[in-house]
Design an enzyme around this catalytic site. Sequence first.
Site: not given
Length: 385
Positions: A138, A350, A212
């Site tokens: 991420h 996601e 998220h």
Amino acid sequence: MSTSRRAVITAAAAAGVAAAAVGPGTAHAAGEADGPRRRRFGELADGTAVDLWTLENGGTRLAVLSYGGIVQSLEVPDRDGRYDNVSLGFRDLDSYVERSPYFGALIGRYGNRIADGRLTLDGRVHELPRNDNGHCLHGGDRGFHAQVWRVEPFSRRGEVGLVLARTSPDGEMGFPGTLEVRVEYTLDRHGSFRIDYEATTDRPTVVNLTNHTYFNLAGEGSGSVSDHVLQVAASRYTPVGETLIPTGELARVAGTPFDFRRGKPIGLDLREAHRQVLYAQGYDHNLVLDKGITAGPEHVVTVTEPVSGRVMRIATTEPGVQFYSGNFLDGTLEGTSGRVYRQGDGFCLETQHFPDSPNQPAFPTTVLRPGRTYRSTTVHSFSTQ
């Protein structure tokens, strides 16, 4: 979910929760849009102010933080008109800064994993943070989820929303190029939540933006999501190795726990001794959408919660969706309701390009070059049955 996510959660032994933000159970009538409202949510250690913005339209209420672009609360009605917050999160800023497993966050520069924290672009190797079992997750430990965004509200043609913007400098978390990022969060007159991402760069780079949010359509803090029925238009998925990096294969979902084409309860196959389920201790896999990349958002996901009757539909321009079943929620985090989150109490969907695409030539490219504009759109629509 990786050992890094597990570590974030396990480290959360206990800190108290401060003043509540938006809570469940409050009725909001559908009708005219209510213009964006702002209040102070807290301050970072360096004194930087963090605001909470509240939007309401079409019977949906959305609360967003300037820190991390975080969806702090998302309230929608059940079949009897009762409102609940259907997103997991915290009531105080410190919890988001110190212990959040990316609850509600805007993710970048690169959503998901990049193997060994390394990518090669035009012959040059770029070293990235290894914040997830030796890999980059991420965008690194100080990715977009941990930054304060500039926020401008808007109201237009029956819509209300926020424009979130920031400049990611060249070399931030090891990624090349100065990236100008603009994200719109919009509620339309039907109560749909739309996210539009846009980015430009002055040097070749990679970009893969997503959100998220952890969902529980029965209401945040209500318990397991195992009975939620999930349907995804994906005939293939990307298998992973033990550290959850894709092998490069696009495997068929037929005959595996990853077959959600006709819809099934999330928990139905979670106890199957399938190697992929064992690696992730549940689902934490990219489902390859049959539609591929599209110019406009197309419907690909439907989630139904049978008790409340809530239905969420997701449309996207993206070629994949990372389905995560809340495997490492372990009872150490107290949510906005004051209840503790345990394994399987939320799920994530996601929408994004595939994990590790910079190191997987067969995957759709995530390279962005000067003179080009990255664009992506995802829409969450809510109804009841």
